[in-house]
Write a protein that holds these residues in place. Structure first.
Motif, PDB file in Angstrom:
ATOM      1  N   PRO A 148      37.340  34.731  30.296  1.00 32.20           N
ATOM      2  CA  PRO A 148      38.481  34.500  31.182  1.00 32.20           C
ATOM      3  C   PRO A 148      39.457  35.678  31.154  1.00 32.20           C
ATOM      4  N   LEU A 149      39.888  36.098  32.348  1.00 32.45           N
ATOM      5  CA  LEU A 149      40.842  37.195  32.500  1.00 32.45           C
ATOM      6  C   LEU A 149      42.098  36.684  33.186  1.00 32.45           C
ATOM      7  N   HIS A 150      43.226  37.251  32.791  1.00 34.00           N
ATOM      8  CA  HIS A 150      44.486  36.900  33.448  1.00 34.00           C
ATOM      9  C   HIS A 150      45.378  38.132  33.469  1.00 34.00           C
ATOM     10  N   LEU A 151      46.173  38.266  34.512  1.00 34.72           N
ATOM     11  CA  LEU A 151      47.142  39.355  34.637  1.00 34.72           C
ATOM     12  C   LEU A 151      48.534  38.767  34.780  1.00 34.72           C
ATOM     13  N   ILE A 152      49.468  39.243  33.949  1.00 38.53           N
ATOM     14  CA  ILE A 152      50.888  38.914  34.098  1.00 38.53           C
ATOM     15  C   ILE A 152      51.569  40.183  34.588  1.00 38.53           C
ATOM     16  N   TYR A 153      52.138  40.124  35.791  1.00 41.76           N
ATOM     17  CA  TYR A 153      52.540  41.343  36.494  1.00 41.76           C
ATOM     18  C   TYR A 153      54.013  41.313  36.880  1.00 41.76           C
ATOM     19  N   GLY A 154      54.705  42.410  36.542  1.00 43.25           N
ATOM     20  CA  GLY A 154      56.066  42.631  37.013  1.00 43.25           C
ATOM     21  C   GLY A 154      56.024  43.480  38.272  1.00 43.25           C
ATOM     22  N   PRO A 155      56.382  42.943  39.437  1.00 44.99           N
ATOM     23  CA  PRO A 155      56.126  43.624  40.711  1.00 44.99           C
ATOM     24  C   PRO A 155      57.043  44.805  41.026  1.00 44.99           C
ATOM     25  N   LEU A 156      58.095  45.019  40.227  1.00 42.54           N
ATOM     26  CA  LEU A 156      58.989  46.143  40.503  1.00 42.54           C
ATOM     27  C   LEU A 156      58.563  47.410  39.759  1.00 42.54           C
ATOM     28  N   ASP A 157      57.402  47.396  39.179  1.00 40.36           N
ATOM     29  CA  ASP A 157      56.899  48.485  38.347  1.00 40.36           C
ATOM     30  C   ASP A 157      56.666  49.758  39.169  1.00 40.36           C
ATOM     31  N   PRO A 158      57.355  50.874  38.854  1.00 39.74           N
ATOM     32  CA  PRO A 158      57.104  52.119  39.582  1.00 39.74           C
ATOM     33  C   PRO A 158      55.828  52.824  39.136  1.00 39.74           C
ATOM     34  N   VAL A 159      55.311  52.461  37.970  1.00 36.86           N
ATOM     35  CA  VAL A 159      54.098  53.091  37.452  1.00 36.86           C
ATOM     36  C   VAL A 159      52.856  52.484  38.101  1.00 36.86           C
ATOM     37  N   ASN A 160      52.899  51.189  38.347  1.00 35.91           N
ATOM     38  CA  ASN A 160      51.800  50.464  39.000  1.00 35.91           C
ATOM     39  C   ASN A 160      52.400  49.645  40.142  1.00 35.91           C
ATOM     40  N   PRO A 161      52.737  50.307  41.241  1.00 37.49           N
ATOM     41  CA  PRO A 161      53.607  49.697  42.257  1.00 37.49           C
ATOM     42  C   PRO A 161      52.943  48.577  43.053  1.00 37.49           C
ATOM     43  N   HIS A 162      53.793  47.676  43.466  1.00 38.45           N
ATOM     44  CA  HIS A 162      53.417  46.579  44.351  1.00 38.45           C
ATOM     45  C   HIS A 162      53.585  47.056  45.792  1.00 38.45           C
ATOM     46  N   PRO A 163      52.663  46.728  46.720  1.00 39.12           N
ATOM     47  CA  PRO A 163      51.554  45.778  46.537  1.00 39.12           C
ATOM     48  C   PRO A 163      50.210  46.440  46.234  1.00 39.12           C
ATOM     49  N   GLU A 164      50.144  47.794  46.250  1.00 40.19           N
ATOM     50  CA  GLU A 164      48.829  48.429  46.174  1.00 40.19           C
ATOM     51  C   GLU A 164      48.088  48.126  44.873  1.00 40.19           C
ATOM     52  N   PHE A 165      48.831  48.092  43.746  1.00 44.30           N
ATOM     53  CA  PHE A 165      48.153  47.786  42.485  1.00 44.30           C
ATOM     54  C   PHE A 165      47.551  46.387  42.515  1.00 44.30           C
ATOM     55  N   LEU A 166      48.353  45.413  42.931  1.00 47.46           N
ATOM     56  CA  LEU A 166      47.894  44.025  42.915  1.00 47.46           C
ATOM     57  C   LEU A 166      46.760  43.803  43.913  1.00 47.46           C
ATOM     58  N   GLN A 167      46.822  44.473  45.043  1.00 50.03           N
ATOM     59  CA  GLN A 167      45.748  44.344  46.034  1.00 50.03           C
ATOM     60  C   GLN A 167      44.428  44.856  45.473  1.00 50.03           C
TER      61      GLN A 167
END
Length: 208
Positions: A148-167
């Protein structure tokens, strides 16, 4: 003693005594594992957080780019680094409403300076180059794992920006569940929203 990444465990490699496993694929990973009778470790689940999992959506800070090369400029930059530059640089990857206090910044800076750790930050940042070198293998391990895998994500992250990282994450790892925290949470969700982070993790491990 060898250094390896726990992503390799997801590919079926057991941890042998004397090996030290170091994850440089992501900034925060919470594996659940157990020892078997041979002394090996098997990962039962993996919870990821904000980190440079995918090179395509990873944007390291400017100072990281300078230091990762380990060139002649690195020792000079490290000796010029002080609390002001450290706190400004670190604060840039926290959300505007979740900034550490001055006391917390000083605690972090003190920890970094312990045993002159601030003078070897260029060596520590070699994980960026290791990520490039081993990216295909580590991402392939995540894609092919059955745990099982899970991601807990902070969407304001400039290092892994939203939405491209999450997509990209959802495209490559559709079997993973995802918890997106509040819009103002950035690169360090475990520090910026510890309650939300903990609740998300507990919901994950209680779901199977």
């Amino acid at each position: 003693m060898t250094w390896k990444c726990p992503c390799d465990l997801l590919g079926g490699h057991s941890l042998d005594p004397g090996e030290v496993w170091m994850c440089s694929t992501f900034s925060s990973g919470v594996p659940r594992y157990k020892h078997n009778k041979t002394g090996s470790i098997l990962i039962n689940s993996l919870c990821l957080s904000n980190g440079g999992i995918f090179l395509e959506t990873y944007h390291p800070r400017f100072i990281q780019k300078l230091l990762q090369d380990g060139g002649l400029l690195s020792p000079l930059l490290l000796r010029l680094m002080n609390f002001f530059f450290f706190s400004r640089g670190l604060g840039a990857v926290f959300g505007p409403h979740t900034q550490p206090s001055q006391a917390e910044f000083w605690d972090m800076w003190t920890a970094v300076r312990n045993n002159d750790g601030n003078l070897v930050m260029d060596s520590v940042l070699q994980y960026i180059n290791e990520r490039k070198q081993h990216s295909d293998r580590w991402v392939r391990a995540l894609v092919s794992t059955s745990v099982p895998l899970h991601l807990i994500y902070g969407p304001l992250d400039p290092v892994n920006p939203h939405p491209e990282f999450l997509q990209l994450y959802r495209k490559l790892l559709p079997m993973s569940t995802v918890s997106v925290l509040d819009d103002h949470i950035s690169h360090y969700p475990q520090l910026e929203d510890p309650t939300g982070f903990l609740n998300s993790y507990l919901n994950f491990i209680n779901s199977f």
